[in-house]
Design a protein around this motif. Structure first.
Motif, short mmCIF file in Angstrom:
data_model
loop_
_atom_site.label_atom_id
_atom_site.label_comp_id
_atom_site.label_asym_id
_atom_site.label_seq_id
_atom_site.Cartn_x
_atom_site.Cartn_y
_atom_site.Cartn_z
N ALA A 140 0.84 -1.20 0.00
CA ALA A 140 0.00 0.00 0.00
C ALA A 140 0.88 1.25 0.00
N LEU A 141 0.31 2.34 -0.53
CA LEU A 141 0.94 3.65 -0.36
C LEU A 141 0.86 4.01 1.12
N PRO A 142 1.77 4.83 1.61
CA PRO A 142 1.71 5.20 3.04
C PRO A 142 0.35 5.75 3.45
N GLU A 143 -0.29 6.54 2.59
CA GLU A 143 -1.59 7.11 2.96
C GLU A 143 -2.72 6.10 2.87
N GLN A 144 -2.55 5.00 2.15
CA GLN A 144 -3.56 3.94 2.07
C GLN A 144 -3.45 2.98 3.25
N PHE A 145 -2.25 2.83 3.77
CA PHE A 145 -1.96 1.78 4.75
C PHE A 145 -2.92 1.79 5.95
N PRO A 146 -3.15 2.93 6.61
CA PRO A 146 -4.05 2.90 7.78
C PRO A 146 -5.46 2.41 7.44
N THR A 147 -5.90 2.62 6.21
CA THR A 147 -7.24 2.23 5.79
C THR A 147 -7.36 0.73 5.57
N VAL A 148 -6.27 0.07 5.14
CA VAL A 148 -6.37 -1.34 4.73
C VAL A 148 -5.72 -2.33 5.70
N ILE A 149 -4.95 -1.88 6.66
CA ILE A 149 -4.24 -2.82 7.54
C ILE A 149 -5.22 -3.64 8.38
N GLY A 150 -6.31 -3.06 8.82
CA GLY A 150 -7.29 -3.81 9.60
C GLY A 150 -7.91 -4.94 8.78
N ASP A 151 -8.23 -4.64 7.51
CA ASP A 151 -8.75 -5.68 6.62
C ASP A 151 -7.74 -6.79 6.43
N PHE A 152 -6.47 -6.40 6.29
CA PHE A 152 -5.42 -7.40 6.09
C PHE A 152 -5.32 -8.32 7.31
N GLU A 153 -5.36 -7.74 8.50
CA GLU A 153 -5.31 -8.56 9.71
C GLU A 153 -6.51 -9.50 9.78
N GLN A 154 -7.69 -9.00 9.39
CA GLN A 154 -8.89 -9.84 9.36
C GLN A 154 -8.69 -10.98 8.36
N PHE A 155 -8.17 -10.67 7.18
CA PHE A 155 -7.91 -11.67 6.16
C PHE A 155 -6.95 -12.75 6.69
N LEU A 156 -5.86 -12.32 7.34
CA LEU A 156 -4.89 -13.28 7.88
C LEU A 156 -5.55 -14.26 8.84
N SER A 157 -6.49 -13.77 9.63
CA SER A 157 -7.13 -14.64 10.64
C SER A 157 -7.97 -15.74 10.01
N THR A 158 -8.27 -15.63 8.72
CA THR A 158 -9.10 -16.64 8.06
C THR A 158 -8.29 -17.69 7.30
N ILE A 159 -6.99 -17.49 7.16
CA ILE A 159 -6.16 -18.43 6.39
C ILE A 159 -5.96 -19.71 7.20
N ARG A 160 -6.24 -20.84 6.56
CA ARG A 160 -6.05 -22.14 7.20
C ARG A 160 -5.83 -23.20 6.12
N PRO A 161 -5.23 -24.33 6.49
CA PRO A 161 -5.11 -25.41 5.53
C PRO A 161 -6.49 -25.83 5.04
N GLU A 162 -6.58 -26.15 3.77
CA GLU A 162 -7.85 -26.57 3.20
C GLU A 162 -8.42 -27.75 3.98
N GLY A 163 -9.70 -27.65 4.34
CA GLY A 163 -10.37 -28.72 5.06
C GLY A 163 -10.18 -28.70 6.56
N ALA A 164 -9.36 -27.76 7.09
CA ALA A 164 -9.16 -27.66 8.54
C ALA A 164 -10.40 -27.02 9.15
N GLN A 165 -10.71 -27.42 10.34
CA GLN A 165 -11.89 -26.87 11.02
C GLN A 165 -11.54 -25.66 11.82
#
Length: 165
Positions: A140-165
């Motif tokens: 992200a551009l420095p001015e975009q970063f504060p707007t998108v970092i929360g979404d990125f953290e949310q996205f990271l929390s959903t990553i899991r091996p396929e089929g994992a519960q």
């Protein structure tokens, strides 16, 4: 058609993000790319990319993070600066996060970017001595970063091996 990941994963994109074919945005080595269209400015759209590879156990996530920074320099980025770096996760599922500031040519003009790089290790189920390491990167551009970092953290929390519960 992007690259493939060494392990199948599943995840959910936050609202406002859309996946695009990696080739369509000039990142053919990525397995996945998502854009945050509402953040577009100065000819740049905040994005998330996922790549990955396998490594032997003796390669540390810090070494992998160092190599990622060196790749940016080798690809022509200027003023590449490694900021804060943190080890995350557990001994079983380790991770590494690092913030990187760099300067790139964007439409013929120098432009600062911020990358928040996350490296996630997952054991290879076929060969336990090997592990897959996913590179999940927010750019992200420095001015975009504060707007998108929360979404990125949310996205990271959903990553899991396929089929994992």
């Amino acid at each position: 058609m992007g690259a493939s990941l060494p392990v199948p994963i599943e995840f959910s994109l936050p609202p406002g993000w859309r996946s695009v074919p990696p080739d369509a945005v000039g990142t053919p080595n990525a397995a996945f790319v998502a854009l945050h269209s509402a953040s577009s400015q100065q000819g740049f759209t905040a994005n998330i990319t996922i790549t990955g590879e396998t490594h032997e156990d003796d390669v540390t996530l810090t070494e992998i993070g160092d190599a990622a920074v060196e790749r940016l320099r080798a690809q022509g980025a200027r003023d590449v600066t490694l900021g804060r770096r943190n080890e995350t996760g557990t001994a079983e599922d380790p991770g590494l996060t690092q913030a990187v500031k760099l300067n790139v040519d964007l439409r013929g003009r120098p432009q600062d970017l911020i990358q928040f790089q996350v490296f996630l290790a997952m054991r290879d189920r076929r060969d336990p001595r090997r592990r897959a390491v996913l590179h999940v990167i927010l750019s992200a551009l420095p001015e975009q970063f504060p707007t998108v970092i929360g979404d990125f953290e949310q996205f990271l929390s959903t990553i899991r091996p396929e089929g994992a519960q």
